[in-house]
Every structure is written in structure tokens, then in C-alpha cells.
Write a protein that holds these residues in place. Structure first.
Motif, PDB file in Angstrom:
ATOM      1  N   GLY A 175      15.468  -0.555  -0.256  1.00 44.79           N
ATOM      2  CA  GLY A 175      15.592  -1.570  -1.301  1.00 44.79           C
ATOM      3  C   GLY A 175      14.852  -1.201  -2.570  1.00 44.79           C
ATOM      4  O   GLY A 175      15.314  -1.479  -3.678  1.00 44.79           O
ATOM      5  N   THR A 176      13.708  -0.553  -2.414  1.00 43.14           N
ATOM      6  CA  THR A 176      12.926  -0.153  -3.585  1.00 43.14           C
ATOM      7  C   THR A 176      13.632   0.931  -4.387  1.00 43.14           C
ATOM      8  O   THR A 176      13.562   0.958  -5.617  1.00 43.14           O
ATOM      9  CB  THR A 176      11.537   0.360  -3.138  1.00 43.14           C
ATOM     10  OG1 THR A 176      10.865  -0.689  -2.447  1.00 43.14           O
ATOM     11  CG2 THR A 176      10.704   0.802  -4.344  1.00 43.14           C
ATOM     12  N   HIS A 177      14.357   1.807  -3.712  1.00 42.26           N
ATOM     13  CA  HIS A 177      14.984   2.948  -4.376  1.00 42.26           C
ATOM     14  C   HIS A 177      16.509   2.882  -4.277  1.00 42.26           C
ATOM     15  O   HIS A 177      17.178   3.915  -4.167  1.00 42.26           O
ATOM     16  CB  HIS A 177      14.470   4.248  -3.754  1.00 42.26           C
ATOM     17  CG  HIS A 177      12.976   4.378  -3.792  1.00 42.26           C
ATOM     18  ND1 HIS A 177      12.275   4.608  -4.954  1.00 42.26           N
ATOM     19  CD2 HIS A 177      12.047   4.258  -2.810  1.00 42.26           C
ATOM     20  CE1 HIS A 177      10.976   4.646  -4.692  1.00 42.26           C
ATOM     21  NE2 HIS A 177      10.814   4.437  -3.401  1.00 42.26           N
ATOM     22  N   VAL A 178      17.037   1.669  -4.342  1.00 48.29           N
ATOM     23  CA  VAL A 178      18.470   1.479  -4.111  1.00 48.29           C
ATOM     24  C   VAL A 178      19.321   2.198  -5.147  1.00 48.29           C
ATOM     25  O   VAL A 178      20.437   2.627  -4.852  1.00 48.29           O
ATOM     26  CB  VAL A 178      18.798  -0.030  -4.075  1.00 48.29           C
ATOM     27  CG1 VAL A 178      18.589  -0.657  -5.447  1.00 48.29           C
ATOM     28  CG2 VAL A 178      20.202  -0.279  -3.585  1.00 48.29           C
ATOM     29  N   ARG A 179      18.814   2.369  -6.365  1.00 47.89           N
ATOM     30  CA  ARG A 179      19.621   3.053  -7.382  1.00 47.89           C
ATOM     31  C   ARG A 179      19.590   4.568  -7.219  1.00 47.89           C
ATOM     32  O   ARG A 179      20.375   5.276  -7.843  1.00 47.89           O
ATOM     33  CB  ARG A 179      19.132   2.664  -8.779  1.00 47.89           C
ATOM     34  CG  ARG A 179      17.720   3.112  -9.117  1.00 47.89           C
ATOM     35  CD  ARG A 179      17.330   2.665 -10.516  1.00 47.89           C
ATOM     36  NE  ARG A 179      15.992   3.070 -10.888  1.00 47.89           N
ATOM     37  CZ  ARG A 179      14.895   2.380 -10.613  1.00 47.89           C
ATOM     38  NH1 ARG A 179      14.981   1.247  -9.936  1.00 47.89           N
ATOM     39  NH2 ARG A 179      13.708   2.809 -10.991  1.00 47.89           N
ATOM     40  N   GLN A 180      18.677   5.080  -6.407  1.00 47.46           N
ATOM     41  CA  GLN A 180      18.581   6.524  -6.191  1.00 47.46           C
ATOM     42  C   GLN A 180      19.211   6.965  -4.873  1.00 47.46           C
ATOM     43  O   GLN A 180      19.512   8.146  -4.699  1.00 47.46           O
ATOM     44  CB  GLN A 180      17.105   6.953  -6.189  1.00 47.46           C
ATOM     45  CG  GLN A 180      16.351   6.611  -7.463  1.00 47.46           C
ATOM     46  CD  GLN A 180      14.872   6.936  -7.350  1.00 47.46           C
ATOM     47  OE1 GLN A 180      14.453   7.714  -6.501  1.00 47.46           O
ATOM     48  NE2 GLN A 180      14.058   6.326  -8.190  1.00 47.46           N
ATOM     49  N   ILE A 181      19.385   6.045  -3.956  1.00 46.11           N
ATOM     50  CA  ILE A 181      19.853   6.391  -2.611  1.00 46.11           C
ATOM     51  C   ILE A 181      21.114   5.588  -2.313  1.00 46.11           C
ATOM     52  O   ILE A 181      21.089   4.355  -2.339  1.00 46.11           O
ATOM     53  CB  ILE A 181      18.778   6.090  -1.556  1.00 46.11           C
ATOM     54  CG1 ILE A 181      17.479   6.837  -1.877  1.00 46.11           C
ATOM     55  CG2 ILE A 181      19.287   6.462  -0.163  1.00 46.11           C
ATOM     56  CD1 ILE A 181      16.322   6.429  -1.003  1.00 46.11           C
ATOM     57  N   THR A 182      22.197   6.290  -2.030  1.00 47.89           N
ATOM     58  CA  THR A 182      23.450   5.639  -1.663  1.00 47.89           C
ATOM     59  C   THR A 182      23.580   5.647  -0.148  1.00 47.89           C
ATOM     60  O   THR A 182      23.519   6.708   0.479  1.00 47.89           O
ATOM     61  CB  THR A 182      24.652   6.367  -2.282  1.00 47.89           C
ATOM     62  OG1 THR A 182      24.537   6.326  -3.712  1.00 47.89           O
ATOM     63  CG2 THR A 182      25.953   5.697  -1.878  1.00 47.89           C
ATOM     64  N   THR A 183      23.738   4.477   0.431  1.00 48.67           N
ATOM     65  CA  THR A 183      23.905   4.365   1.877  1.00 48.67           C
ATOM     66  C   THR A 183      25.287   3.793   2.196  1.00 48.67           C
ATOM     67  O   THR A 183      25.867   3.064   1.392  1.00 48.67           O
ATOM     68  CB  THR A 183      22.831   3.465   2.496  1.00 48.67           C
ATOM     69  OG1 THR A 183      22.908   2.158   1.892  1.00 48.67           O
ATOM     70  CG2 THR A 183      21.447   4.035   2.262  1.00 48.67           C
ATOM     71  N   THR A 184      25.800   4.130   3.363  1.00 49.51           N
ATOM     72  CA  THR A 184      27.084   3.605   3.823  1.00 49.51           C
ATOM     73  C   THR A 184      26.821   2.372   4.672  1.00 49.51           C
ATOM     74  O   THR A 184      26.091   2.463   5.667  1.00 49.51           O
ATOM     75  CB  THR A 184      27.842   4.645   4.655  1.00 49.51           C
ATOM     76  OG1 THR A 184      27.960   5.855   3.898  1.00 49.51           O
ATOM     77  CG2 THR A 184      29.223   4.138   5.025  1.00 49.51           C
ATOM     78  N   PRO A 185      27.366   1.205   4.313  1.00 49.51           N
ATOM     79  CA  PRO A 185      27.136  -0.005   5.111  1.00 49.51           C
ATOM     80  C   PRO A 185      27.525   0.203   6.569  1.00 49.51           C
ATOM     81  O   PRO A 185      28.503   0.901   6.881  1.00 49.51           O
ATOM     82  CB  PRO A 185      28.026  -1.054   4.429  1.00 49.51           C
ATOM     83  CG  PRO A 185      28.179  -0.564   3.020  1.00 49.51           C
ATOM     84  CD  PRO A 185      28.195   0.929   3.120  1.00 49.51           C
ATOM     85  N   GLU A 186      26.773  -0.400   7.462  1.00 43.77           N
ATOM     86  CA  GLU A 186      27.001  -0.216   8.900  1.00 43.77           C
ATOM     87  C   GLU A 186      28.420  -0.564   9.332  1.00 43.77           C
ATOM     88  O   GLU A 186      29.045   0.209  10.066  1.00 43.77           O
ATOM     89  CB  GLU A 186      25.972  -1.042   9.679  1.00 43.77           C
ATOM     90  CG  GLU A 186      26.051  -0.876  11.168  1.00 43.77           C
ATOM     91  CD  GLU A 186      24.946  -1.617  11.886  1.00 43.77           C
ATOM     92  OE1 GLU A 186      25.238  -2.363  12.835  1.00 43.77           O
ATOM     93  OE2 GLU A 186      23.772  -1.448  11.481  1.00 43.77           O
ATOM     94  N   PRO A 187      29.000  -1.714   8.900  1.00 43.55           N
ATOM     95  CA  PRO A 187      30.369  -2.015   9.341  1.00 43.55           C
ATOM     96  C   PRO A 187      31.404  -1.035   8.822  1.00 43.55           C
ATOM     97  O   PRO A 187      32.412  -0.785   9.483  1.00 43.55           O
ATOM     98  CB  PRO A 187      30.618  -3.434   8.814  1.00 43.55           C
ATOM     99  CG  PRO A 187      29.533  -3.722   7.857  1.00 43.55           C
ATOM    100  CD  PRO A 187      28.406  -2.829   8.157  1.00 43.55           C
ATOM    101  N   LYS A 233       0.834  -1.205   0.000  1.00 42.57           N
ATOM    102  CA  LYS A 233       0.000   0.000   0.000  1.00 42.57           C
ATOM    103  C   LYS A 233       0.871   1.258   0.000  1.00 42.57           C
ATOM    104  O   LYS A 233       0.553   2.240  -0.673  1.00 42.57           O
ATOM    105  CB  LYS A 233      -0.918  -0.009   1.223  1.00 42.57           C
ATOM    106  CG  LYS A 233      -1.875  -1.191   1.269  1.00 42.57           C
ATOM    107  CD  LYS A 233      -2.689  -1.192   2.556  1.00 42.57           C
ATOM    108  CE  LYS A 233      -3.597  -2.409   2.632  1.00 42.57           C
ATOM    109  NZ  LYS A 233      -4.370  -2.462   3.895  1.00 42.57           N
ATOM    110  N   ILE A 234       1.966   1.221   0.761  1.00 44.58           N
ATOM    111  CA  ILE A 234       2.887   2.368   0.758  1.00 44.58           C
ATOM    112  C   ILE A 234       3.610   2.446  -0.580  1.00 44.58           C
ATOM    113  O   ILE A 234       3.773   3.533  -1.156  1.00 44.58           O
ATOM    114  CB  ILE A 234       3.891   2.233   1.920  1.00 44.58           C
ATOM    115  CG1 ILE A 234       3.157   2.301   3.258  1.00 44.58           C
ATOM    116  CG2 ILE A 234       4.955   3.332   1.840  1.00 44.58           C
ATOM    117  CD1 ILE A 234       4.047   2.108   4.467  1.00 44.58           C
ATOM    118  N   GLU A 235       4.022   1.291  -1.107  1.00 42.98           N
ATOM    119  CA  GLU A 235       4.727   1.274  -2.392  1.00 42.98           C
ATOM    120  C   GLU A 235       3.849   1.795  -3.511  1.00 42.98           C
ATOM    121  O   GLU A 235       4.339   2.385  -4.487  1.00 42.98           O
ATOM    122  CB  GLU A 235       5.199  -0.146  -2.693  1.00 42.98           C
ATOM    123  CG  GLU A 235       6.128  -0.246  -3.887  1.00 42.98           C
ATOM    124  CD  GLU A 235       6.613  -1.661  -4.116  1.00 42.98           C
ATOM    125  OE1 GLU A 235       7.667  -1.825  -4.768  1.00 42.98           O
ATOM    126  OE2 GLU A 235       5.941  -2.602  -3.663  1.00 42.98           O
TER     127      GLU A 235
END
Length: 664
Positions: free
Chosen positions: A147-159, A78-80
Motif C-alpha cells: 500500500g505504501t508503494h502502490v505506484r511503484q509496484i504492480t500486483t495482479t489481484p488474487e481473483p 518504525k519500518i516505514e
């Protein structure tokens, strides 16, 4: 007034399986066995979509919804269905704010502007959190959104964030008062700092971000974690909102390769202590901003592309960073540490300029190929081992992964700071694991020998050959489905270390270059593409056929799912009529490919529908299929035997060249 009609929320078979907590095969079985199962409302025959409301009603009526996460899985589509990244992100941020401060005014950096539909979804999520738990609900929605917008949002892995905090602590920042991230994105590095420094008290976490939605999500994550601080929406380089702040620690994964970062209007900016960055060096603008924001004893750690250490345009600024003692260390990470995964990124450790002479030292660490880095036996990064490798290299003069280099030695014409140019190469990984390689060689040799004994007993019979049929005729009869691979969206393809939930991509060029870089897609992107009919994705026991005569082959995809590129074809059989192993074994015959080949152009192709298959009863097909299964196992064992033997030869060659083989 006419009321607006809510759009039908559509779900795939895979999403239904997650909602119900069963495998996808079980959902397909429900469709076949129950006439009451909802009919598709969209998609294609191969990738149907169903109404979520109808699916929920059917599952409740049949008491099929036993999944512990079913309620969350029902909410997400529903959010998607909002469709827009920002609309979805706003709902997520509001949910986090409300869960962390029930009934309190919004603490988000941007007052949320939401439609009634968004408000209803946010309220539903908050109510759901009473049953599922606030951290679990927010964490689930966050991961789905990313996950849905992984190509638009760059995140830094936790480790990686934790390693960056370790590097700041290595410089003596054991209890910082203020930690700053001037390009904080969704707040991963700020949260890493909050976890790292907890005693005697958590530092104040300050973030700046130009994207209002990302800033709101970062603020919501900090609220959920109970971390003190705030996030400001601003263009940091052009309009620094924290100009007067002096941070004890700066952690940053800045945007790279930006051209419109303010080069012209910032020509005389006071932050350019080491010279104005060229237009093509935006990363060096962020480096200088980070240094300018530091307190006198502060430390900055930035994640940068490796080219920043060597590009000709930036050598003047690199030279100034070295001469003033601002650059303390450069750490080369192995590929796969962070997006883009195919590139080994660098960590730069910096401080305020000092009065130290040019004779000071710089620490250079090359973690590529060392303990913790990906290897043939360990395809992903071992973060605890990598952390140990990096910190030991910085703290010990005897560590092989790092060296202390006099600044004067780096001040040549190139001012190349790439660690691999200065750190001695590590011992060969195969040499280090020579005993394991011999064990693997013996195991594959035994496997090949056992299969060869079985296959050697097979002799051709003199009976007349069986009648044959074509793939096209089998398709018309409904014995199989044929789906062709499609052009791959270049912007979605990822390279390098593939995570456990990544979906591999195969193209015809990959088949001729087994050692080349492999591509993959996220599970969400693969599923979305399959649902939209823009990607061809295999299922277990599908037969893959190469449509190029030069690279022609056929095999059963036992490692599905796999995304197929152009000139690759998927055959999905009806197991009550065809055995997939029998089909693959018959199709891969070179003579079969020649008779089905087309030569109308310079690149010969195979018309898959013209490939021939003997007409045999299913029981005989299964006997032939088992023989083909053994044949592929034999080929695989021999192929791996050759690979291991080549590695052993290289290792022994290195030992020979360095005089480390026994004399007698």
C-alpha cells in the motif's frame, strides 16, 4: 566513537487511531482534553505529526491501547521510517524467510544486506509473530508495504490470478508439473497457481524477476505459503536463467510500454518464432518468450493491454500467431480488473505452434458489460459471476459473451483481435433491469414529492435582513478554517473502478462532466499527502466551495474523505459556533458568488473570503441548516429521477427499434 542517533519515528493522528483501535475523532478529543498528550514534532497545524515513542508512552500510561492489532500498528511506522522501498522490502522478505524456516539459512534469491536498524526491526517482527501469529504478522506487513508503494509496484489481484489459472486448466492442463512466471513481481500469479493445482501434488513454481527486492518478497511469500519452487533474479528477455526449462503452464502479467527491452541485442534471438518484435511492441516479445518456454502440450496465459490486439506495428506477428495455431483465445476483461483500473485489459491464451491448417478457430470473449462486470448498481467486479461468464463463453456455443471465429476471417489487413469487434453486443443493462429501473423511478418520485410538500410551505418573511459577516472575518475569529485545494500529482492518480478504501478526487472539470472518468487515490497515498501538506483532504461535515465563478457551488461533504483539486476550497467549522449546513446554504447563493467574484483575468474566480454569511444564533442556524438539508435532498431526488427516466427511455427505445414491444 560517536553513536548514530536513531531518527524520530513520526505518526499522524490517523495512525495513532489505528494503534489505539479508536476513531480519529477520539484521538482529536484526547488532544483537547488531556494537557499531557504529546506535542507535535513535525507536519503542519492542519496535519500534525507526533513522536511514536511519546505516543506509545502516553497510551500505555493512560491505558488507552486496547487494540488487538496495536502491536503491529506500532511496528509499522518504525519500518516505514526506513524511507526506502528496498530497505523496507528487505526487512519484509527476511521476516517471511525466518518465520517460515526458523533458524535455517536464508532461502531468499539475494543474500540480504541489512543495517543494524533493519536487523533489529526484523527481529522485533519475528518476536511479535509469536503473539500475533506468523501468517497474520507477515500478511499485515506485506499489505502495508504494498500500500505504501502502490505506484511503484504492480500486483495482479488474487481473483484475476485464479481466473488465469482457470483458463490454463480449460486448455487441458489439469495437473501441470511446472508453472513458470517469467516476470513474477511479488509472486501473486505463482501463488495463484499453487492454490489452484493441489492434487495429486503441487507443481513446481518457478519465477524470474529483474528487481531483486520484488524477487525476495516473492520468494518469502512462497516460503510462507509452503509452495515448492524458487525465484531467480534476472532480466528474463536479455538473460533467461531458465532457458532449458519447459513449463506446462506459463502465467504472466508482463511489464508494458517498455522501450529499452533489448530490441537491438536480441535481433536474432531463437525465441522469435513469429518474427522479431518491433521496438514499440515489447508485449509481443513477452508473448513469444512465453510460447518458447512451453512444453509441447503446455498453455500460456498473459495479461496484456488492449492495444496489443490492434496496433498496426504488431499485425505481422499477430498474423503468424493465428496461422500457426499458437493463439487460442482472447478474453476482454472489464475495466477495474487490474491496474491500470481505467482500462479493460485482455487475456491471451496461447500454446506451442501446431500443424493445424489455417481453417482452425479462435475463441474471442467480451466480458465487458456482461454478468460480473461493473454496472451502475454494482460499481465493482463480481469475480465469481465474471469467472462464470468467461468460462461459459469458452465452453458453450450458445453463450452470448463469446464466439468461435475462423482464423481466416481474422487475417485481413488489420488483424484486429479485439473481441468487441467480433462478439455481438450484449443486451442493454437498463433493458435487462427495466423492472428495477421503474421501481427506482417510483421511489425517487415519492421522495421528491414528499420533500416538495415541505418546501412549498416556505414563504419569505418581511423582516429586515440579518446583519452579515464574511468568511474571512469568520476565519480570523476562529469560527472556521480555510484550506485550498492543491495541484494533484498526476503519477499518483488512478482511474476507473475505485476500491472500498480508495479516496475519491474532485477537480473543477469533474463538476462539469459528471459522466466522465473519475480519479482516486489509495488511502495510504491520501494520508501521506495530507501529512506532508501536499494534499487537501476533507473530513466529515466540511464545507466544500468551488472557487470558479462558472462552476460555483457549495456543499457539505457527507461522503468524506475527498481529495480536492485546484480552485476547490475546504471550510472546517467550529460546530459550537457555526452549523455547516447553514454555512453551505448561504455560501452557494448566486448573488453571493457575483459580489465575491474577481474579474482580473479571462477566467473569473470567486474570492472565498469575501463570501457573506448572515449573523444568526446557532439555534437559528440549525433551523436554516435543516431546511437546506431538505433542499439538497430534493435536488438529489430530482436529479436521480431524470437519470433513471433517461435510462428507461433508452431501454424502451431499444425494445422499440428491435420490435420487442407489445403490439397492443
Amino acid at each position: 566513537m560517536q553513536q548514530s542517533v536513531e531518527p524520530v519515528v513520526q505518526v499522524t493522528l490517523a495512525e495513532i487511531s489505528r494503534i489505539a483501535g479508536v476513531g480519529r475523532a477520539a484521538v482529536s478529543n484526547w488532544r483537547r482534553r488531556h494537557d499531557s498528550f504529546p506535542q507535535p514534532v513535525g507536519g503542519t497545524d492542519a496535519n500534525p505529526q507526533f513522536s511514536l515513542a511519546e505516543v506509545e508512552e502516553w497510551l500505555d500510561g493512560k491505558q488507552k491501547n486496547r487494540s488487538a492489532v496495536g502491536r503491529l500498528e506500532r511496528l509499522w511506522p518504525k519500518i516505514e521510517a526506513l524511507g526506502d522501498r528496498d530497505a523496507m522490502g528487505t526487512v519484509l522478505a527476511v521476516v517471511g524467510s525466518e518465520l517460515s524456516r526458523p533458524g535455517a539459512p536464508s532461502a531468499l534469491p539475494v543474500p540480504p544486506q541489512m543495517s543494524r536498524r533493519q536487523q533489529a526491526l526484523a527481529e522485533q517482527a519475528v518476536r511479535l509473530a509469536e503473539q500475533e501469529g506468523a501468517p497474520e504478522t507477515f500478511g499485515f506487513l506485506l499489505q502495508r508495504w504494498l500500500g505504501t508503494h502502490v505506484r511503484q509496484i504492480t500486483t495482479t489481484p488474487e481473483p484475476l490470478g485464479e481466473l488465469m489459472a482457470d483458463l490454463a486448466a480449460w486448455r487441458g492442463n489439469t495437473s501441470p508439473r511446472i508453472v513458470l512466471d517469467p516476470a513474477c513481481g511479488t509472486g501473486s500469479l505463482l501463488l495463484a497457481a499453487g492454490r489452484h493445482w493441489t492434487t495429486p501434488s503441487q507443481p513446481e513454481l518457478l519465477g524470474q524477476e529483474v528487481d531483486p527486492t520484488l524477487a525476495s518478497v516473492a520468494a518469502a511469500r512462497m516460503l510462507m505459503a509452503g509452495a515448492p519452487g524458487r525465484v531467480t533474479v534476472t532480466d528474463t528477455l536479455r538473460a533467461d536463467a531458465l532457458q532449458s526449462v519447459r513449463a506446462d503452464v506459463v502465467l504472466c502479467n508482463p511489464p508494458s510500454n517498455e522501450r529499452d527491452w533489448g530490441h537491438a541485442e536480441l535481433a536474432t534471438d531463437a525465441r522469435w518464432l513469429f518474427g522479431q518484435p518491433p521496438r514499440t511492441e515489447p508485449e509481443l516479445a513477452w508473448v513469444q518468450h512465453a510460447v518458447a518456454a512451453l512444453a509441447p502440450e503446455g498453455t500460456a496465459v498473459l495479461l496484456l493491454p488492449p492495444a496489443v490486439a490492434a496496433r498496426r506495428a504488431g499485425r505481422r506477428i499477430r498474423s503468424a500467431l493465428l496461422r500457426t495455431g499458437a493463439l487460442r483465445a482472447v478474453v476482454a476483461l472489464p475495466p477495474g480488473a487490474a491496474p491500470p483500473h481505467g482500462v479493460g485489459l485482455h487475456l491471451w491464451v496461447l500454446s506451442r505452434p501446431s500443424d493445424e491448417p489455417v481453417g482452425s478457430m479462435v475463441q474471442l470473449v467480451d466480458a465487458v458489460g456482461r454478468a460480473g462486470a461493473p454496472s451502475p448498481g454494482q460499481p465493482s467486479i463480481d469475480w465469481p459471476a465474471l469467472r462464470t461468464t468467461v468460462l461459459e463463453a469458452l465452453q458453450s456455443d450458445r453463450a452470448t459473451a463469446g464466439v468461435s471465429v475462423p482464423v481466416i476471417d481474422l487475417l485481413d489487413e488489420q488483424v484486429d483481435l479485439t473481441p468487441a469487434r467480433h462478439v455481438p453486443a450484449p443486451d442493454s443493462a437498463v433493458t435487462t433491469n427495466l423492472r428495477q429501473s421503474w421501481t427506482r423511478f417510483d421511489r425517487r418520485l415519492d421522495e421528491a414529492r414528499d420533500l416538495s410538500r415541505v418546501l412549498a410551505k416556505l414563504n419569505p418573511v418581511q423582516d429586515a435582513a440579518a446583519m452579515s459577516t464574511s468568511v474571512g472575518e469568520l476565519e480570523l475569529a476562529g469560527a472556521l478554517e480555510l484550506h485550498s485545494g492543491q495541484a494533484l500529482p498526476e503519477q499518483l492518480l488512478r482511474r476507473g473502478d475505485r476500491p472500498s478504501d480508495g479516496i475519491p478526487v474532485i477537480t473543477v472539470p469533474d463538476l462539469g462532466n459528471p459522466e466522465g472518468t473519475r480519479h482516486w487515490l489509495s488511502a495510504m497515498e491520501s494520508e501521506d499527502g495530507e501529512r506532508a501538506g501536499t494534499l487537501t483532504v476533507t473530513s466529515s461535515q466540511d464545507v466544500v466551495v468551488v472557487g470558479s465563478l462558472r462552476a460555483f457551488d457549495a456543499w457539505v461533504d457527507v461522503d468524506a474523505p475527498t481529495v480536492l483539486g485546484p480552485q476547490l476550497h475546504l471550510l472546517r467549522v467550529d460546530p459550537t459556533v457555526l452549523d455547516p449546513w447553514f454555512l453551505a446554504g448561504c455560501l452557494r447563493s448566486p448573488a453571493n458568488a457575483r459580489q465575491a467574484g474577481t474579474h482580473a483575468s479571462t477566467s473569473s474566480r470567486v474570492d472565498v473570503r469575501r463570501l457573506q454569511v448572515p449573523r444568526l444564533p446557532l439555534e437559528e442556524q440549525q433551523t436554516y441548516g435543516e431546511t437546506y438539508r431538505r433542499l439538497t435532498g430534493f435536488e438529489q431526488a430530482v436529479r436521480e429521477l431524470g437519470e433513471v427516466a433517461g435510462g428507461i427511455g433508452q431501454a424502451l427505445g431499444e425494445l422499440l427499434a428491435t420490435g420487442r414491444l407489445p403490439r397492443r
